[in-house]
Design a protein around this motif. Structure first.
Motif, mmCIF file in Angstrom:
data_model
loop_
_atom_site.group_PDB
_atom_site.id
_atom_site.type_symbol
_atom_site.label_atom_id
_atom_site.label_comp_id
_atom_site.label_asym_id
_atom_site.label_seq_id
_atom_site.Cartn_x
_atom_site.Cartn_y
_atom_site.Cartn_z
ATOM 1 N N ARG A 128 6.074 0.323 -16.254
ATOM 2 C CA ARG A 128 6.402 0.075 -14.960
ATOM 3 C C ARG A 128 6.606 1.382 -14.070
ATOM 4 O O ARG A 128 6.596 1.744 -13.066
ATOM 5 C CB ARG A 128 7.627 -0.611 -14.973
ATOM 6 C CG ARG A 128 8.225 -0.842 -13.392
ATOM 7 C CD ARG A 128 9.240 -1.891 -13.420
ATOM 8 N NE ARG A 128 8.733 -3.237 -13.448
ATOM 9 C CZ ARG A 128 9.464 -4.257 -13.485
ATOM 10 N NH1 ARG A 128 10.878 -4.082 -13.609
ATOM 11 N NH2 ARG A 128 9.339 -5.336 -13.522
ATOM 12 N N GLN A 129 7.026 2.201 -15.064
ATOM 13 C CA GLN A 129 7.644 3.529 -14.282
ATOM 14 C C GLN A 129 6.403 4.327 -13.966
ATOM 15 O O GLN A 129 6.279 5.222 -12.775
ATOM 16 C CB GLN A 129 8.285 4.687 -15.094
ATOM 17 C CG GLN A 129 9.985 4.178 -15.302
ATOM 18 C CD GLN A 129 10.635 4.743 -16.541
ATOM 19 O OE1 GLN A 129 9.845 5.449 -17.274
ATOM 20 N NE2 GLN A 129 11.891 4.581 -16.499
ATOM 21 N N LEU A 130 5.201 4.409 -14.930
ATOM 22 C CA LEU A 130 3.924 4.993 -14.470
ATOM 23 C C LEU A 130 3.375 4.376 -13.458
ATOM 24 O O LEU A 130 3.011 5.224 -12.347
ATOM 25 C CB LEU A 130 3.158 5.054 -15.801
ATOM 26 C CG LEU A 130 3.637 6.142 -17.023
ATOM 27 C CD1 LEU A 130 2.678 5.725 -18.292
ATOM 28 C CD2 LEU A 130 3.361 7.475 -16.346
ATOM 29 N N ALA A 131 3.462 3.009 -13.295
ATOM 30 C CA ALA A 131 2.930 2.412 -12.284
ATOM 31 C C ALA A 131 3.600 2.560 -10.925
ATOM 32 O O ALA A 131 2.778 2.794 -9.948
ATOM 33 C CB ALA A 131 2.708 0.839 -12.467
ATOM 34 N N THR A 132 4.783 2.866 -10.833
ATOM 35 C CA THR A 132 5.586 3.087 -9.830
ATOM 36 C C THR A 132 5.335 4.524 -9.169
ATOM 37 O O THR A 132 4.828 4.744 -8.056
ATOM 38 C CB THR A 132 7.118 3.069 -10.018
ATOM 39 O OG1 THR A 132 7.359 1.704 -10.325
ATOM 40 C CG2 THR A 132 8.061 3.530 -8.671
ATOM 41 N N VAL A 133 5.313 5.452 -10.233
ATOM 42 C CA VAL A 133 4.706 6.798 -9.444
ATOM 43 C C VAL A 133 3.296 6.727 -9.158
ATOM 44 O O VAL A 133 2.991 7.429 -8.033
ATOM 45 C CB VAL A 133 4.970 7.689 -10.766
ATOM 46 C CG1 VAL A 133 4.202 9.103 -10.575
ATOM 47 C CG2 VAL A 133 6.302 8.011 -11.351
ATOM 48 N N ALA A 134 2.361 6.299 -9.944
ATOM 49 C CA ALA A 134 1.083 6.072 -9.559
ATOM 50 C C ALA A 134 0.599 5.492 -8.051
ATOM 51 O O ALA A 134 0.172 5.897 -7.215
ATOM 52 C CB ALA A 134 0.180 5.417 -10.327
ATOM 53 N N GLY A 135 1.703 4.338 -7.829
ATOM 54 C CA GLY A 135 1.684 3.689 -6.568
ATOM 55 C C GLY A 135 1.996 4.562 -5.548
ATOM 56 O O GLY A 135 1.617 4.448 -4.490
ATOM 57 N N ALA A 136 3.257 5.283 -5.831
ATOM 58 C CA ALA A 136 3.777 6.308 -4.818
ATOM 59 C C ALA A 136 2.727 7.415 -4.316
ATOM 60 O O ALA A 136 2.635 7.355 -3.230
ATOM 61 C CB ALA A 136 5.253 6.731 -5.122
ATOM 62 N N LEU A 137 2.088 7.764 -5.326
ATOM 63 C CA LEU A 137 1.117 8.888 -4.937
ATOM 64 C C LEU A 137 -0.164 8.553 -4.066
ATOM 65 O O LEU A 137 -0.411 8.673 -3.034
ATOM 66 C CB LEU A 137 0.644 9.510 -6.313
ATOM 67 C CG LEU A 137 1.601 10.506 -6.874
ATOM 68 C CD1 LEU A 137 1.199 10.803 -8.512
ATOM 69 C CD2 LEU A 137 2.210 11.581 -6.112
ATOM 70 N N GLY A 138 -0.695 7.355 -4.658
ATOM 71 C CA GLY A 138 -1.565 6.382 -4.108
ATOM 72 C C GLY A 138 -1.468 6.055 -2.603
ATOM 73 O O GLY A 138 -2.310 6.410 -1.704
ATOM 74 N N GLY A 139 -0.114 5.548 -2.491
ATOM 75 C CA GLY A 139 0.097 5.076 -1.208
ATOM 76 C C GLY A 139 0.395 6.137 -0.213
ATOM 77 O O GLY A 139 0.039 6.141 1.058
ATOM 78 N N ALA A 140 0.862 7.390 -0.725
ATOM 79 C CA ALA A 140 0.954 8.516 0.270
ATOM 80 C C ALA A 140 -0.301 9.073 0.701
ATOM 81 O O ALA A 140 -0.579 9.215 1.717
ATOM 82 C CB ALA A 140 1.844 9.902 -0.582
ATOM 83 N N VAL A 141 -1.095 9.167 -0.227
ATOM 84 C CA VAL A 141 -2.558 9.385 0.141
ATOM 85 C C VAL A 141 -3.124 8.374 1.244
ATOM 86 O O VAL A 141 -3.761 8.735 2.337
ATOM 87 C CB VAL A 141 -3.569 9.614 -0.998
ATOM 88 C CG1 VAL A 141 -5.160 9.738 -0.400
ATOM 89 C CG2 VAL A 141 -3.304 10.838 -1.867
ATOM 90 N N ALA A 142 -2.905 7.055 0.901
ATOM 91 C CA ALA A 142 -3.351 6.039 1.751
ATOM 92 C C ALA A 142 -2.962 6.183 3.039
ATOM 93 O O ALA A 142 -3.316 6.018 3.938
ATOM 94 C CB ALA A 142 -3.416 4.874 1.082
ATOM 95 N N GLY A 143 -1.776 6.542 3.161
ATOM 96 C CA GLY A 143 -0.631 6.485 4.288
ATOM 97 C C GLY A 143 -1.368 7.509 5.137
ATOM 98 O O GLY A 143 -1.250 7.323 6.296
ATOM 99 N N THR A 144 -1.279 8.674 4.579
ATOM 100 C CA THR A 144 -1.788 9.933 5.497
ATOM 101 C C THR A 144 -3.180 9.520 5.954
ATOM 102 O O THR A 144 -3.321 9.969 7.326
ATOM 103 C CB THR A 144 -1.707 11.301 4.568
ATOM 104 O OG1 THR A 144 -0.631 11.452 3.973
ATOM 105 C CG2 THR A 144 -2.191 12.410 5.089
ATOM 106 N N ALA A 145 -4.102 8.905 5.180
ATOM 107 C CA ALA A 145 -5.482 8.975 5.903
ATOM 108 C C ALA A 145 -5.449 7.866 6.938
ATOM 109 O O ALA A 145 -5.968 7.799 7.984
ATOM 110 C CB ALA A 145 -6.405 8.311 4.637
ATOM 111 N N ALA A 146 -4.538 6.807 7.017
ATOM 112 C CA ALA A 146 -4.273 5.758 7.889
ATOM 113 C C ALA A 146 -3.577 6.472 9.041
ATOM 114 O O ALA A 146 -4.047 6.229 10.156
ATOM 115 C CB ALA A 146 -3.536 4.747 7.404
ATOM 116 N N GLU A 147 -2.849 7.232 9.161
ATOM 117 C CA GLU A 147 -2.030 7.925 10.156
ATOM 118 C C GLU A 147 -3.149 8.865 10.741
ATOM 119 O O GLU A 147 -3.128 8.801 12.028
ATOM 120 C CB GLU A 147 -0.828 8.629 9.859
ATOM 121 C CG GLU A 147 -0.143 9.286 10.954
ATOM 122 C CD GLU A 147 1.348 10.017 10.607
ATOM 123 O OE1 GLU A 147 1.924 10.387 11.460
ATOM 124 O OE2 GLU A 147 1.389 10.095 9.267
#
Length: 156
Positions: A86-105
């Protein structure tokens, strides 16, 4: 409760991600410092027009897209697995979300614009890029208002 907060957070972040003020790229909008000041006017003819895009700067410096994406991605990742998975999935989700959020913005803050090459009446050429909120075409007579870094094109 967690399931209700996630969609609300996602909508809030995505709404705020597109907060760049793009009206300043229009030939019809003046900054406050330009009001009540004399500006030079020259005349010319449009030689070429090319559609381009202007990448507007985010008021928050990209923090809303990357930060919001990281939060949402981390929340989604935290729903997966258990323990260290769960911790690894949380970190991976946060990193992926940051990249996707930057691209969306970045995509949200793009403005359709025109690059216009204009031959002034004195024979010199100038290129002006401004928001595509008017129709301009090659052969059209125009006024060039301002000079240097602050020039706009208006119909004649």
């Amino acid at each position: 409760m967690k399931r209700l907060l996630l969609p609300i957070a996602a909508m809030s972040i995505l709404t705020l991600a597109g907060c760049a003020n793009t009206s300043g790229y229009s030939g019809d909008v003046y900054r406050g410092s330009q009001a009540k000041t004399g500006q030079s006017v020259t005349y010319g003819t449009i030689v070429a027009v090319r559609p381009v895009q202007i990448q507007a700067e985010s008021r928050a410096g990209g923090l809303l897209g990357s930060g919001g994406g990281a939060i949402i991605g981390g929340l989604l990742g935290n729903q997966v697995g258990g323990g260290s998975g769960r911790q690894l999935a949380t970190v991976a989700g946060a990193l992926g979300g940051a990249v996707a959020g930057t691209a969306a913005e970045d995509a949200t803050n793009r403005v359709n614009a025109l690059e216009m090459e204009i031959r002034r009446d004195d024979g010199t050429d100038v290129v002006v890029v401004q928001r595509a909120d008017r129709q301009f075409q090659a052969g059209q007579r125009v006024r060039l208002i301002g000079s240097g870094a602050s020039m706009s094109v208006a119909p004649y």
